[in-house]
Write a protein that holds these residues in place. Sequence first.
Motif, PDB file in Angstrom:
ATOM      1  N   LYS A   3      45.104  36.882  31.253  1.00 61.94           N
ATOM      2  CA  LYS A   3      45.051  36.458  32.715  1.00 61.94           C
ATOM      3  C   LYS A   3      45.891  37.533  33.476  1.00 61.94           C
ATOM      4  O   LYS A   3      45.254  37.714  34.612  1.00 61.94           O
ATOM      5  CB  LYS A   3      45.574  35.059  32.674  1.00 61.94           C
ATOM      6  CG  LYS A   3      44.904  34.309  31.809  1.00 61.94           C
ATOM      7  CD  LYS A   3      43.532  33.745  32.198  1.00 61.94           C
ATOM      8  CE  LYS A   3      42.941  32.549  31.589  1.00 61.94           C
ATOM      9  NZ  LYS A   3      42.827  32.802  30.101  1.00 61.94           N
ATOM     10  N   THR A   4      46.857  38.041  33.071  1.00 58.15           N
ATOM     11  CA  THR A   4      47.839  38.912  33.958  1.00 58.15           C
ATOM     12  C   THR A   4      46.780  40.116  34.376  1.00 58.15           C
ATOM     13  O   THR A   4      46.796  40.484  35.396  1.00 58.15           O
ATOM     14  CB  THR A   4      48.920  39.085  33.256  1.00 58.15           C
ATOM     15  OG1 THR A   4      49.550  37.929  33.049  1.00 58.15           O
ATOM     16  CG2 THR A   4      50.007  40.083  34.073  1.00 58.15           C
ATOM     17  N   PHE A   5      46.320  40.523  33.373  1.00 59.78           N
ATOM     18  CA  PHE A   5      45.366  41.964  33.469  1.00 59.78           C
ATOM     19  C   PHE A   5      44.344  41.693  34.564  1.00 59.78           C
ATOM     20  O   PHE A   5      44.025  42.462  35.342  1.00 59.78           O
ATOM     21  CB  PHE A   5      44.922  42.357  32.208  1.00 59.78           C
ATOM     22  CG  PHE A   5      44.074  43.414  32.033  1.00 59.78           C
ATOM     23  CD1 PHE A   5      44.431  44.744  32.310  1.00 59.78           C
ATOM     24  CD2 PHE A   5      42.539  43.292  32.049  1.00 59.78           C
ATOM     25  CE1 PHE A   5      43.454  45.717  32.459  1.00 59.78           C
ATOM     26  CE2 PHE A   5      41.503  44.316  32.068  1.00 59.78           C
ATOM     27  CZ  PHE A   5      42.092  45.586  32.204  1.00 59.78           C
ATOM     28  N   GLN A   6      43.599  40.243  34.315  1.00 61.88           N
ATOM     29  CA  GLN A   6      42.710  40.109  35.235  1.00 61.88           C
ATOM     30  C   GLN A   6      43.205  39.908  36.939  1.00 61.88           C
ATOM     31  O   GLN A   6      42.541  40.437  37.658  1.00 61.88           O
ATOM     32  CB  GLN A   6      41.842  38.712  34.891  1.00 61.88           C
ATOM     33  CG  GLN A   6      41.058  38.825  33.841  1.00 61.88           C
ATOM     34  CD  GLN A   6      40.188  37.652  33.849  1.00 61.88           C
ATOM     35  OE1 GLN A   6      40.618  36.358  34.021  1.00 61.88           O
ATOM     36  NE2 GLN A   6      39.029  37.407  33.497  1.00 61.88           N
ATOM     37  N   THR A   7      44.233  39.595  36.858  1.00 61.56           N
ATOM     38  CA  THR A   7      45.039  39.340  38.137  1.00 61.56           C
ATOM     39  C   THR A   7      45.099  41.059  38.824  1.00 61.56           C
ATOM     40  O   THR A   7      45.129  41.256  40.001  1.00 61.56           O
ATOM     41  CB  THR A   7      46.158  38.777  38.280  1.00 61.56           C
ATOM     42  OG1 THR A   7      46.146  37.225  37.720  1.00 61.56           O
ATOM     43  CG2 THR A   7      46.831  38.552  39.528  1.00 61.56           C
ATOM     44  N   TYR A   8      45.622  41.619  38.095  1.00 55.95           N
ATOM     45  CA  TYR A   8      45.976  43.191  38.459  1.00 55.95           C
ATOM     46  C   TYR A   8      44.661  43.993  38.503  1.00 55.95           C
ATOM     47  O   TYR A   8      44.713  44.856  39.532  1.00 55.95           O
ATOM     48  CB  TYR A   8      46.648  43.843  37.511  1.00 55.95           C
ATOM     49  CG  TYR A   8      48.150  43.483  37.302  1.00 55.95           C
ATOM     50  CD1 TYR A   8      48.586  42.948  38.375  1.00 55.95           C
ATOM     51  CD2 TYR A   8      48.713  43.574  36.025  1.00 55.95           C
ATOM     52  CE1 TYR A   8      50.181  42.667  38.413  1.00 55.95           C
ATOM     53  CE2 TYR A   8      50.082  43.141  35.777  1.00 55.95           C
ATOM     54  CZ  TYR A   8      51.000  42.767  37.158  1.00 55.95           C
ATOM     55  OH  TYR A   8      52.095  42.297  36.862  1.00 55.95           O
ATOM     56  N   LYS A   9      43.770  43.430  37.897  1.00 55.36           N
ATOM     57  CA  LYS A   9      42.273  44.110  38.199  1.00 55.36           C
ATOM     58  C   LYS A   9      41.843  43.648  39.473  1.00 55.36           C
ATOM     59  O   LYS A   9      41.206  44.599  40.238  1.00 55.36           O
ATOM     60  CB  LYS A   9      41.503  43.687  37.108  1.00 55.36           C
ATOM     61  CG  LYS A   9      40.081  44.295  36.940  1.00 55.36           C
ATOM     62  CD  LYS A   9      39.111  43.899  35.855  1.00 55.36           C
ATOM     63  CE  LYS A   9      37.876  44.278  36.041  1.00 55.36           C
ATOM     64  NZ  LYS A   9      37.001  43.765  34.722  1.00 55.36           N
ATOM     65  N   LEU A  10      41.879  42.530  39.973  1.00 59.61           N
ATOM     66  CA  LEU A  10      41.464  41.941  41.195  1.00 59.61           C
ATOM     67  C   LEU A  10      42.049  42.852  42.277  1.00 59.61           C
ATOM     68  O   LEU A  10      41.682  43.224  43.392  1.00 59.61           O
ATOM     69  CB  LEU A  10      41.524  40.467  41.158  1.00 59.61           C
ATOM     70  CG  LEU A  10      40.470  39.722  40.249  1.00 59.61           C
ATOM     71  CD1 LEU A  10      40.774  38.122  40.581  1.00 59.61           C
ATOM     72  CD2 LEU A  10      39.021  39.972  40.926  1.00 59.61           C
ATOM     73  N   PHE A  12      43.414  45.735  42.214  1.00 59.23           N
ATOM     74  CA  PHE A  12      43.251  46.967  42.072  1.00 59.23           C
ATOM     75  C   PHE A  12      41.795  47.061  42.612  1.00 59.23           C
ATOM     76  O   PHE A  12      41.692  48.189  43.455  1.00 59.23           O
ATOM     77  CB  PHE A  12      43.056  47.580  40.693  1.00 59.23           C
ATOM     78  CG  PHE A  12      42.742  48.932  40.725  1.00 59.23           C
ATOM     79  CD1 PHE A  12      43.686  50.265  40.938  1.00 59.23           C
ATOM     80  CD2 PHE A  12      41.631  49.576  40.025  1.00 59.23           C
ATOM     81  CE1 PHE A  12      43.347  51.505  40.846  1.00 59.23           C
ATOM     82  CE2 PHE A  12      41.208  50.708  40.014  1.00 59.23           C
ATOM     83  CZ  PHE A  12      41.986  51.576  40.274  1.00 59.23           C
ATOM     84  N   LEU A  13      40.749  46.262  42.398  1.00 54.64           N
ATOM     85  CA  LEU A  13      39.668  46.434  43.022  1.00 54.64           C
ATOM     86  C   LEU A  13      39.786  46.307  44.634  1.00 54.64           C
ATOM     87  O   LEU A  13      38.909  46.745  45.527  1.00 54.64           O
ATOM     88  CB  LEU A  13      38.411  45.470  42.588  1.00 54.64           C
ATOM     89  CG  LEU A  13      38.078  45.622  41.140  1.00 54.64           C
ATOM     90  CD1 LEU A  13      37.440  44.304  40.648  1.00 54.64           C
ATOM     91  CD2 LEU A  13      37.041  46.758  41.092  1.00 54.64           C
ATOM     92  N   ARG A  14      40.527  45.427  45.198  1.00 55.15           N
ATOM     93  CA  ARG A  14      40.811  45.217  46.374  1.00 55.15           C
ATOM     94  C   ARG A  14      41.316  46.387  47.362  1.00 55.15           C
ATOM     95  O   ARG A  14      40.844  46.821  48.323  1.00 55.15           O
ATOM     96  CB  ARG A  14      41.539  44.159  46.664  1.00 55.15           C
ATOM     97  CG  ARG A  14      41.284  42.673  46.744  1.00 55.15           C
ATOM     98  CD  ARG A  14      42.269  41.497  46.759  1.00 55.15           C
ATOM     99  NE  ARG A  14      41.638  40.156  46.942  1.00 55.15           N
ATOM    100  CZ  ARG A  14      41.064  39.096  46.185  1.00 55.15           C
ATOM    101  NH1 ARG A  14      41.457  39.872  45.032  1.00 55.15           N
ATOM    102  NH2 ARG A  14      40.702  38.283  46.454  1.00 55.15           N
ATOM    103  N   SER A  86      43.543  32.806  37.455  1.00 55.30           N
ATOM    104  CA  SER A  86      44.626  33.677  37.507  1.00 55.30           C
ATOM    105  C   SER A  86      45.976  32.869  37.357  1.00 55.30           C
ATOM    106  O   SER A  86      46.947  33.662  36.844  1.00 55.30           O
ATOM    107  CB  SER A  86      44.748  34.258  38.888  1.00 55.30           C
ATOM    108  OG  SER A  86      43.462  35.007  39.056  1.00 55.30           O
TER     109      SER A  86
END
Length: 444
Positions: A3-10, A12-14, A86
């Motif tokens: 879940k933490t990786f997904q937050t960082y991924k979002l 990064f995409l922004r 998240s």
Amino acid sequence: MFKTFQTYKLLFLRLIFIVLGIEISIYFFKINLIFTGFFGLFIVFLMVREMYFYVRNFVLLYDKTIASILQNDFTSDFSKHKFNKSYTDLFQLYDTMKSKQNEQVSKDIIYRSILNNIETGIIILKKKENDWDIFLMNDYFSSHFNVPKVSKWKYLRNQLPSLCEIIEEDNFQEIKTAVEIRINEQNMQTFVLQASRTEIFEKDYFIVLLDSIQNVVEKKEKDAWVNLMKVISHELLNSITPIRSICQNLQDLVEQDSLSAEDLEDVKNSVETMLRRSDHLQKFVEGYRKLAMLPSPKKEKIELQDLIDNCILIMNPLFKENQIEVINKISSKRWINVDSQQMEQVFINLFTNSINALKDTEEKQILISAEVKENRTFIKITDNGNGIEKEIENKIFLPFFTTRNEGAGIGLTLSKNIIEAHGGYISHKSEHQKTTFEICLFED
């Protein structure tokens, strides 16, 4: 972790979209599409603004949740955020801690309720630096000693100086003694004080229990009466039930027109059984009278060795018959102030008890010894018999309690009553395959 990786991924995409937006806007300005370039910068501004609020809300929610956990405040409602994946791990941690906190609070309420309903004064102190705080004071302590539920030891010292001085004199160490405390200018009352010290998770605690002597005595008396009534009712029913059954049978027989020889034999056997049970009941009542009407001891100065020698002489035929070696270690002259006849009865009862305990032992031995300590004479009678079973240890001095079919169950009870009438006490212990009865007599 996922879940933490997904937050960082979002995040990064922004950032990538923002950088691309800026690059595209610059490109529009270079090819003189001014309006389109400003529109692109406006879109970038909106994206930056959205990212700012996203990060801010995430950090605020994270801080709020962690602060709630650290402060044990589980009143916050995060239901509107729970659909955001998240925060799944964060809310799972919060719910787990909340569940444990609720369980601990429930336990604390139950434990405090139990402590507050116990008729024993309880205070628990917790050490803080060089002083003590009152961690818990139950309702009985507060109401019985008329003390408010203070939080500091120094405040309690002002309320109950006599108790606090005893505890401080022993430097807050283990205590077991009797104390006299005056409450509201009334007469002095005696209490049993028990205190112990323990360390839990590197925290120092001191537990104090105060029991009224009167409550202790009343409880012991109540238990003794309950046990006594059980024994008496058991004995009475054992005699009355068969007698009633026999009477019913006799009534049926006498209502017949004629009695055969077999019926007469039944009548004879029934009468014999009734007489036998009546004799047993009579002996039981006589034993009770013997206990209840014990005369006051007529004390006189006698030599302990002479008293023991006389009892051994009386019991010698039984010792020889059962092949028991009697070792009398009482050699020096010791004078005791007792009723010689009553004390003879005590020693004979204890010798009889040892003889029965030695029935299944090969090398049978009874050891008699005595010593004087602090104006008290201790007399010990030890045998290497079967000992006393754990299940009946607290019953052996009860009236009419016996493990022998032929026993009356009053020997040890009578012995205990005689010793207590002399102002002493009798106790027993079993260890290393030996049983010792110890008599303590105070010097007058």
